[in-house]
Design an enzyme around this catalytic site. Structure first.
Site, PDB file in Angstrom:
ATOM      1  CG  ASP A 304      -2.291   0.742   0.986  1.00 39.87           C
ATOM      2  OD1 ASP A 304      -2.116   1.627  -0.086  1.00 39.87           O
ATOM      3  OD2 ASP A 304      -3.169   0.917   1.744  1.00 39.87           O
TER       4      ASP A 304
HETATM    5  C1  BGC Z   1      -5.263   3.393   0.523  1.00 36.68           C
HETATM    6  C2  BGC Z   1      -5.248   2.312  -0.733  1.00 36.68           C
HETATM    7  C3  BGC Z   1      -5.313   3.179  -1.996  1.00 36.68           C
HETATM    8  C4  BGC Z   1      -3.896   3.665  -2.076  1.00 36.68           C
HETATM    9  C5  BGC Z   1      -3.656   4.296  -3.268  1.00 36.68           C
HETATM   10  C6  BGC Z   1      -3.718   4.350   0.258  1.00 36.68           C
HETATM   11  O1  BGC Z   1      -3.764   5.194   0.884  1.00 36.68           O
HETATM   12  O2  BGC Z   1      -4.890   2.632   1.676  1.00 36.68           O
HETATM   13  O3  BGC Z   1      -6.705   1.757  -0.742  1.00 36.68           O
HETATM   14  O4  BGC Z   1      -5.388   2.025  -3.003  1.00 36.68           O
HETATM   15  O5  BGC Z   1      -3.698   4.629  -1.165  1.00 36.68           O
HETATM   16  O6  BGC Z   1      -4.430   5.509  -3.654  1.00 36.68           O
END
Ligand code: BGC
Length: 762
Positions: A304
């Site tokens: 993530d």
């Molecule tokens: C979130 C994810 C997301 C990623 C990209 C993160 O902060 O937890 O769910 O896909 O950002 O935007």
């Protein structure tokens, strides 16, 4: 095979880029490979890559286009400017970008990669397509309220159609984290509290996004997130630690991820949280032994957003180099946004801390997926500005958003059949911060949607009634702040009307990432507004906006009619008006229990009985309950009324016992005694009375939506087999034990419905 039609278009639109691509080593290798299996072609390419180029294929960054859309959704990371990003693409330091804007941006970056980088390896473009691209569908949790996985497949497919027209190859969706604590803000992105329901929606969404062929320029690669157990954060605090038994993990939290992979999802995102002391991003057991070993996952895993780097603050890695090493060796193939992989992997390989063979494996996974997406055949296959515009917000997509919107609405209460409202002859006061205006419509986790292109409630209501002038709008309150004079104005509007529609609840920024709440209530200024409006004595319909289950209180809970409407997206106002005025009879059911009080959280229907269960009815001393409130939900999982009147009768079992290698049929008759058509979600729950591991009071095993005309009856029959009765046993595997099972066919997880019991015999 080369996709000639699309290639020709690519050449016309970007002759230089395409010419360079046609002469590129990657393309040559592909042609040489012909129909040979993708891995062989990929391996030849890998053999020509430097360590830096390999690390580049494992580094994904937020798009820096126009300042970087992702930066408005995520905390600022190691942002770069767009020109720098183009240079990175030329230097092979980038596998792709995410949450950038549209085909134009993708064309510039892809051209840099396939014209000017040494190996001309195409980039992959990712985005958070969580509930729509330009046309916004209900938030995922709302859609689950439809209890209709096929609806989610259709909306995912429609979202993929729009997004893949805009240069996007890969979506960070579906989010399938089971959420049983409503304080947590991210339950809005997922499948609710139940693992079966969540699993069915996870699979449906993967099918919708990916379609039958990943090369199709109408579909996207899907990513199951957040692996794993992100929704089990202690106290519902986002990013918090998870301390959980293996049994709970496997029986509840892991199931929807597994369902998503079984449905064919070929990427996964590591979760931010730790599990039992090990951050997911550095968890070898999770990413390698379970995911690849036990489950046979063949796709790639992405961290993530800065998840690898965050292991430093978590106290699991010393520094960035250590974090990159730990994440990579645990099984995270690709790093998102921290830049750590491209910064440190080459040196880690040179020092021997990371085997080059392992680096090659991850690169192979990423390149194989790029090949499966058709990017080596034509890197511009999803990049087409004309197609992007031509696919945006088509009438048929908006119609689907309206259908999904009305199916997501749950009628919590309808005393005296206040709803549906007549379309004429009544003066309506439409009151509340969500009554009118282009705000809080598309809801949380939207990158490309636009409130200004969505239908607000006032517009929907005015379009539904015979005389638009019969509707008066008064804001009454801000979302979290009072509005000077607002209550007086609202009360005056209510007094002058025959019926009040009160649109209150949570703003779009109150759920989603990092939006944990301590009290899951209607914010105080709006509660005050509700009390004042209710005091006028006018018939009151509460229309709730929310990204989680709420604990309703006072005048809101006492209102004769309450609709749970979540965030419904582009067609919000029309979908709600369809239900308010009876063009559509409500059919949604709660995917998460509404507790009496916030302090009950985490509240979920499938809890354990305890040794001192409070019998139904009065609270009894020294029994398991909180002081002063019923030992239940106010509105349980599965609850939802219709405009009909549904009666359950005629419980039947095909036999008093189920043989260990057999099955049993359980049936009930549902009858619509009302005068309006209804769609009922008939639910089957079981309880294993005695087992070597205590079992939940009830567990959903099956459900069916049935349409019933006034007066119509239908016998609904479910088949249960021993597999439905399994639990994670003492031997660490699914176990079925002989014994007595209670079974209910009921309208919710806490309703009696009709019930009986049967024995599973050895
Ligand atoms: C979130 C994810 C997301 C990623 C990209 C993160 O902060 O937890 O769910 O896909 O950002 O935007």
């Amino acid at each position: 095979m080369l996709d000639l039609a699309v290639s020709r278009r690519a050449i016309l639109m970007s002759a230089g880029a395409a010419a360079a691509w046609l002469a590129s080593p990657a393309r040559a290798l592909l042609q040489a490979a012909g129909k040979v299996a993708v891995p062989a072609f990929v391996d030849q390419l890998i053999s020509r890559m430097t360590l830096e180029e390999k690390a580049g294929q494992l580094q994904l960054m937020a798009s820096a286009w126009g300042g970087g859309t992702a930066l408005s959704l995520n905390p600022p990371g190691n942002g770069s400017d767009f020109q720098q990003q183009v240079d990175e693409a030329r230097q092979g330091q980038l596998t792709g970008v995410f949450n950038g804007n549209g085909a134009r941006m993708a064309r510039i970056l892809q051209t840099a990669a396939v014209s000017h980088s040494r190996l001309k390896i195409p980039l992959i473009f990712a985005a958070d397509i969580i509930h729509g691209h330009r046309t916004i569908f209900p938030v995922p949790l709302a859609e689950v309220a439809s209890f209709e996985p096929e609806l989610a497949r259709r909306t995912a497919e429609a979202a993929a159609f729009e997004a893949s027209g805009a240069g996007i190859d890969w979506t960070f969706s579906p989010m399938v984290d089971v959420a049983r604590d409503q304080r947590w803000g991210r339950g809005v992105e997922g499948g609710g509290e139940d693992p079966l329901l969540g699993s069915l929606f996870a699979a449906a969404r993967v099918h919708g996004f990916q379609g039958a062929d990943l090369k199709s320029n109408e579909h996207l690669l899907s990513c199951i997130k957040h692996f794993a157990a992100y929704g089990a954060a202690e106290s519902g605090l986002d990013y918090n630690a998870v301390d959980i038994s293996m049994r709970r993990l496997r029986e509840v939290y892991l199931r929807p991820y597994k369902a998503g992979f079984d449905a064919g999802a070929l990427s996964a995102m590591a979760s931010f949280n730790e599990i039992n002391g090990i951050p997911s991003t550095g968890n070898h057991w999770l990413m390698t032994e379970l995911l690849r070993g036990e489950w046979g996952f063949e796709g790639f895993v992405v961290s993530d957003y800065t998840g690898d780097e965050e292991m430093i603050a978590a106290g699991y890695a010393k520094d960035g180099r250590d974090a990159a090493r730990i994440a990579f060796l645990a099984g995270v193939d690709m790093s998102m946004q921290s830049g750590l992989y491209r910064q440190f992997l080459p040196a880690l390989v040179r020092s021997g801390e990371v085997p080059e063979a392992k680096l090659n494996e991850s690169v192979r996974r990423v390149l194989a997926l790029k090949a499966m997406l058709g990017l080596f055949e034509n890197p511009f296959r999803r990049i087409d500005e004309k197609r992007e515009a031509a696919r945006s917000m088509l009438p048929r997509t908006r119609a689907l958003a309206r259908e999904a919107g009305r199916k997501a609405i749950v009628l919590l209460k309808n005393d005296g059949d206040l709803l549906p409202l007549p379309r004429s002859g009544k003066k309506i006061a439409l009151i509340g911060p969500f009554a009118a205006g282009a705000h809080d419509l598309v809801g949380p986790w939207v990158v490309y949607g636009d409130d200004a292109k969505a239908v607000d409630l006032a517009t929907g209501v005015r379009a539904a009634v015979a005389d638009a002038a019969s509707v008066t709008v008064a804001q009454g309150s801000g979302v979290e702040e009072p509005l000077a004079g607002g209550i007086e104005q609202a009360v005056a509007a209510a007094r002058a009307a025959d019926v009040v529609i009160l649109a209150i609840g949570e703003g779009a920024n109150m759920s989603g990432e990092a939006q944990s709440r301590t009290e899951i209530v209607v914010p105080a200024p709006q509660q005050a507004l509700a009390e004042a409006v209710a005091a006028t004595g006018k018939p009151l319909v509460v229309v709730l906006k929310h990204g989680r289950a709420l604990a309703l209180e006072g005048a809101v809970a006492d209102a004769p009619a309450i609709l749970a409407t979540w965030f419904l997206g582009s067609e919000t106002g029309n979908a709600i008006a369809d239900v308010l005025f009876g063009a559509y009879g409500p059919s949604g059911r709660l995917p998460a229990s509404f507790p009496w009080k916030s302090g009950q959280e985490p509240y979920y229907y499938a809890h354990k009985p305890t040794g001192r269960p409070n019998p139904p009815g009065e609270l009894q001393p020294y029994k398991a309950h909180f002081r002063g409130i019923p030992n239940s939900a106010r509105f349980p999982f599965g609850h939802g009324l219709t405009y009909g009147s549904i009666e359950y009768s005629g419980f039947g079992l095909s036999s008093p016992s189920m043989p260990a290698n057999g099955a049993i049929q359980v049936s009930a008759t549902v009858t619509n005694r009302g005068s309006r058509a209804a769609e009922e979600v008939v639910q089957l729950y079981i309880h294993d009375r005695v087992a070597s591991v205590t079992q939940p009071v009830r567990e959903l095993k099956a459900f069916r939506k049935v349409a019933l005309a006034p007066g119509q009856s239908q016998v609904v029959t479910f088949t249960l087999s021993p597999g439905d009765l399994a639990f994670y046993g003492l031997q660490d595997r699914p176990t079925v034990e002989p014994g007595t099972f209670d079974v209910w066919i009921a309208p919710s997880a806490e309703a009696e419905g009709v019930h009986g019991s049967f024995d599973l015999v050895a």
